[in-house]
Design an enzyme around this catalytic site. Structure first.
Site, mmCIF file in Angstrom:
data_model
loop_
_atom_site.group_PDB
_atom_site.id
_atom_site.type_symbol
_atom_site.label_atom_id
_atom_site.label_comp_id
_atom_site.label_asym_id
_atom_site.label_seq_id
_atom_site.Cartn_x
_atom_site.Cartn_y
_atom_site.Cartn_z
ATOM 1 N N GLY A 8 -32.379 -21.281 18.110
ATOM 2 C CA GLY A 8 -32.945 -22.627 18.233
ATOM 3 C C GLY A 8 -34.244 -22.738 17.465
ATOM 4 C CB VAL A 58 -40.309 -23.953 21.797
ATOM 5 C CG1 VAL A 58 -40.895 -22.618 22.217
ATOM 6 C CG2 VAL A 58 -40.744 -25.043 22.758
ATOM 7 C CE LYS A 95 -39.290 -32.057 35.940
ATOM 8 N NZ LYS A 95 -39.968 -31.016 35.176
ATOM 9 N N GLY A 152 -36.133 -25.669 17.090
ATOM 10 C CA GLY A 152 -36.732 -26.963 17.400
ATOM 11 C C GLY A 152 -38.240 -26.818 17.556
HETATM 12 P P1 NAD Z 1 -35.826 -28.974 20.786
HETATM 13 O O1 NAD Z 1 -34.813 -29.979 21.178
HETATM 14 O O2 NAD Z 1 -36.972 -29.370 19.923
HETATM 15 O O3 NAD Z 1 -35.097 -27.739 20.053
HETATM 16 C C1 NAD Z 1 -33.897 -27.177 20.488
HETATM 17 C C2 NAD Z 1 -33.198 -26.633 19.242
HETATM 18 O O4 NAD Z 1 -32.053 -25.885 19.659
HETATM 19 C C3 NAD Z 1 -32.701 -27.724 18.295
HETATM 20 O O5 NAD Z 1 -33.121 -27.433 16.977
HETATM 21 C C4 NAD Z 1 -31.191 -27.638 18.423
HETATM 22 O O6 NAD Z 1 -30.492 -28.012 17.253
HETATM 23 C C5 NAD Z 1 -30.993 -26.175 18.753
HETATM 24 N N1 NAD Z 1 -29.730 -25.836 19.386
HETATM 25 C C6 NAD Z 1 -29.036 -26.561 20.293
HETATM 26 N N2 NAD Z 1 -27.903 -25.904 20.621
HETATM 27 C C7 NAD Z 1 -27.899 -24.754 19.911
HETATM 28 C C8 NAD Z 1 -27.008 -23.648 19.832
HETATM 29 N N3 NAD Z 1 -25.877 -23.598 20.544
HETATM 30 N N4 NAD Z 1 -27.330 -22.627 19.015
HETATM 31 C C9 NAD Z 1 -28.467 -22.667 18.273
HETATM 32 N N5 NAD Z 1 -29.354 -23.685 18.321
HETATM 33 C C10 NAD Z 1 -29.059 -24.708 19.127
HETATM 34 O O7 NAD Z 1 -36.328 -28.337 22.153
HETATM 35 P P2 NAD Z 1 -37.686 -27.532 22.408
HETATM 36 O O8 NAD Z 1 -38.720 -28.457 22.900
HETATM 37 O O9 NAD Z 1 -37.944 -26.644 21.257
HETATM 38 O O10 NAD Z 1 -37.266 -26.642 23.670
HETATM 39 C C11 NAD Z 1 -36.402 -25.522 23.533
HETATM 40 C C12 NAD Z 1 -36.066 -24.982 24.915
HETATM 41 O O11 NAD Z 1 -37.279 -24.594 25.582
HETATM 42 C C13 NAD Z 1 -35.401 -25.997 25.849
HETATM 43 O O12 NAD Z 1 -34.527 -25.295 26.701
HETATM 44 C C14 NAD Z 1 -36.557 -26.553 26.654
HETATM 45 O O13 NAD Z 1 -36.145 -27.040 27.912
HETATM 46 C C15 NAD Z 1 -37.411 -25.311 26.812
HETATM 47 N N6 NAD Z 1 -38.840 -25.591 27.055
HETATM 48 C C16 NAD Z 1 -39.561 -26.272 26.125
HETATM 49 C C17 NAD Z 1 -40.919 -26.504 26.337
HETATM 50 C C18 NAD Z 1 -41.746 -27.235 25.314
HETATM 51 O O14 NAD Z 1 -43.006 -27.113 25.360
HETATM 52 N N7 NAD Z 1 -41.156 -27.972 24.395
HETATM 53 C C19 NAD Z 1 -41.535 -26.027 27.506
HETATM 54 C C20 NAD Z 1 -40.779 -25.315 28.436
HETATM 55 C C21 NAD Z 1 -39.420 -25.104 28.187
#
Ligand code: NAD
Length: 367
Positions: free
Chosen positions: A185, A189, A85, A187
Site C-alpha cells: 500500500g 501512510v 467514536k 497511499g
Molecule cells: P490510503 O487510502 O491513502 O492508502 C491505502 C493504499 O492501499 C492505496 O494506495 C490503495 O490503492 C492501496 N491498496 C488497497 N488495496 C490494496 C491491496 N490489496 N494491495 C496493495 N495495495 C492496496 O490509506 P492510508 O491513510 O495510507 O491508510 C493505510 C492504512 O493505515 C489503512 O488501513 C488505515 O486505516 C490505516 N491507518 C491510517 C492512519 C493515517 O494516519 N492515515 C492512521 C491509522 C491507521
C-alpha cells in the site's frame, strides 16, 4: 451480531461502555450515534465515521466497537484521553456536507466536552471545518484553523519507531540500514513510510493495486516492485502492511518469510485469537496494529493536553516514544507468556487500572 444476542445494556455492561448518544434531525435527514466508552483517562475522543449501514443495530455495534478500540489505543499510547467514536448513518458520498456536519457539530456542542471528534473513514478535513463552525470540541483540523494538519506522515513515523524497537528485539540492532522491508500500500501512510525507510537505508519492495501510486514512488525512490498478491511471499526481514485490514490470515501466514510484521493498516489480524498465536508459532514478531499506527493520533491530540496549541516538535517527540511502547509490549508478552497482540490489550488495561485508581470520570479538558 453480539449486540443482538446480549441486548444493548448487556453489551454495554460486558464491555464497560459508559454512554451512548443518539442524534436525529428529520429535516436534515440526519441520524448519528456517539459512543463514549471510557473516560477513566480523560475526555472521550475519537473520529467520526460516515457509512451506509445495513441496519441501526450494525451502526450501534460499530460505534460501540470502534469507541472501545479508541480507549485501548489511547491507553496503550500513553495518551490521557478516553475512547469514543461517532458514526453518521449516511452514504459517505452524500453531497450536502455543510448541512450534515454543521448539524452534527451542534449535537456535539450540546455534550459540552464529553465527546471530542475528528476525521475517520468517510469524512474529510473539510467536513471537520463545518463541525468547527458549531463547536470547539474537535481535534482534527487544518493548520490554518489551529489543528495539526495532515497526520499520515506521523502515523508512518510512529510505525517506523515501533519497527526499530522490534528489529532490536529480533535482529539485535534497531538499525534499519540494509534491512529488507516489504511495504503493502503506497497511499498516505505507505508512501511516507517508504520515504522514511529509504532515509534509514532500508531495501524496499513495494506494491499497490494503483499503478499511478507505484509509478510516483518509483520516480522518487530506488524500490523493487512486486505484484499485489505476491507481497506476502517476498523474502524480506520486515513486512509493513499499509493498505487493508484482515491481511494476516491462514493464507498469508503460510507465505510470510519475514521475521517482523509492523505496519499501519487497521485490524490486520483476520481472527486475532487464531492468527496472533499462529504468527508467534512461526517465529514472527507482530507489532499490534493499534500500537504501530498510533503516531498520527498521538500527534493530533497532543494539543488537547496543553490548551489547544500545536507544538510540532513536542508532538513528534511523543510519537517517537512508540519505540519504548513496543519495548514495553515485548516485555509484557515475555512476562505473561502471551502473544504480542494480547500483550497490547494488557498494556492498555494496566494503564487504565493504574490511572483509574487515582481518578475517575475526568472529562474536564477544555480546548
Ligand atoms: P490510503 O487510502 O491513502 O492508502 C491505502 C493504499 O492501499 C492505496 O494506495 C490503495 O490503492 C492501496 N491498496 C488497497 N488495496 C490494496 C491491496 N490489496 N494491495 C496493495 N495495495 C492496496 O490509506 P492510508 O491513510 O495510507 O491508510 C493505510 C492504512 O493505515 C489503512 O488501513 C488505515 O486505516 C490505516 N491507518 C491510517 C492512519 C493515517 O494516519 N492515515 C492512521 C491509522 C491507521
Amino acid at each position: 451480531m453480539e449486540l443482538r444476542e446480549l441486548g444493548l445494556f448487556g453489551y454495554m455492561k460486558k464491555y464497560k461502555h459508559e454512554n451512548l448518544v443518539f442524534c436525529q434531525d428529520e429535516e436534515v435527514d440526519f441520524k448519528a450515534i456517539i459512543a463514549i466508552h471510557c473516560t477513566a483517562l480523560g475526555s472521550a475522543t475519537g473520529g467520526t465515521r460516515m457509512w451506509k449501514y445495513e441496519s441501526e443495530t450494525d451502526a450501534i455495534e460499530d460505534a460501540l466497537r470502534l469507541s472501545r478500540g479508541m480507549t485501548y489505543k489511547y491507553a496503550a499510547a500513553g495518551v490521557n484521553l478516553g475512547g469514543a467514536k461517532g458514526v453518521i448513518m449516511a452514504d459517505p458520498k452524500r453531497p450536502d456536507r455543510e448541512r450534515i456536519f454543521r448539524t452534527y457539530g451542534r449535537f456535539i456542542d450540546r455534550l459540552n466536552g464529553a465527546y471530542i471528534t475528528g476525521e475517520d473513514v468517510g469524512t474529510t478535513l473539510e467536513d471537520m471545518e463545518y463541525i468547527a463552525m458549531e463547536t470547539k470540541f474537535i481535534v482534527t483540523l487544518p493548520e490554518y484553523l489551529g489543528g495539526s494538519g495532515a497526520i499520515s506522515p506521523m502515523t508512518a513515523y510512529g510505525v517506523l519507531q515501533g519497527m526499530r524497537a522490534a528489529a532490536k528485539e529480533v535482529f539485535g540492532s534497531d538499525d534499519l540500514d540494509g534491512k529488507k522491508v516489504a511495504v503493502q500500500g503506497l497511499g498516505s501512510v505507505g508512501s511516507s513510510a517508504v520515504e522514511q525507510l529509504a532515509a534509514y537505508g532500508a531495501k524496499l519492495v513495494v506494491t499497490d493495486i494503483d499503478e499511478a501510486r507505484i509509478s510516483t514512488i518509483r520516480k522518487r525512490f530506488d524500490v523493487e516492485v512486486t505484484k499485489a498478491d505476491e507481497i506476502f511471499g517476498v523474502d524480506c526481514d520486515i513486512f509493513c502492511p499499509c493498505a487493508l485490514g484482515a491481511i494476516i490470515n491462514d493464507k498469508s501466514i503460510a507465505q510470510l518469510k519475514c521475521k517482523i510484521v509492523c505496519g499501519s493498516a487497521n485490524n490486520q489480524l483476520e481472527d486475532a485469537d487464531r492468527h496472533g498465536p499462529m504468527l508467534e508459532k512461526r517465529g514472527i514478531l507482530y507489532v499490534p496494529d493499534y500500537i504501530a499506527n498510533a503516531g498520527g493520533t498521538v500527534y493530533d491530540t497532543d494539543r488537547l493536553m496543553v490548551g489547544g496549541l500545536v507544538n510540532k516538535e513536542r508532538a513528534k517527540e511523543k510519537v517517537a516514544r512508540n519505540y519504548e511502547r513496543v519495548q514495553e509490549l515485548i516485555a509484557i508478552s515475555k512476562r505473561d507468556g502471551i502473544p504480542s497482540y494480547r500483550a497490547a490489550d494488557v498494556m492498555a488495561e494496566e494503564r487504565i487500572a493504574a490511572v483509574s485508581a487515582v481518578k475517575r470520570h475526568t472529562n474536564t479538558w477544555t480546548i
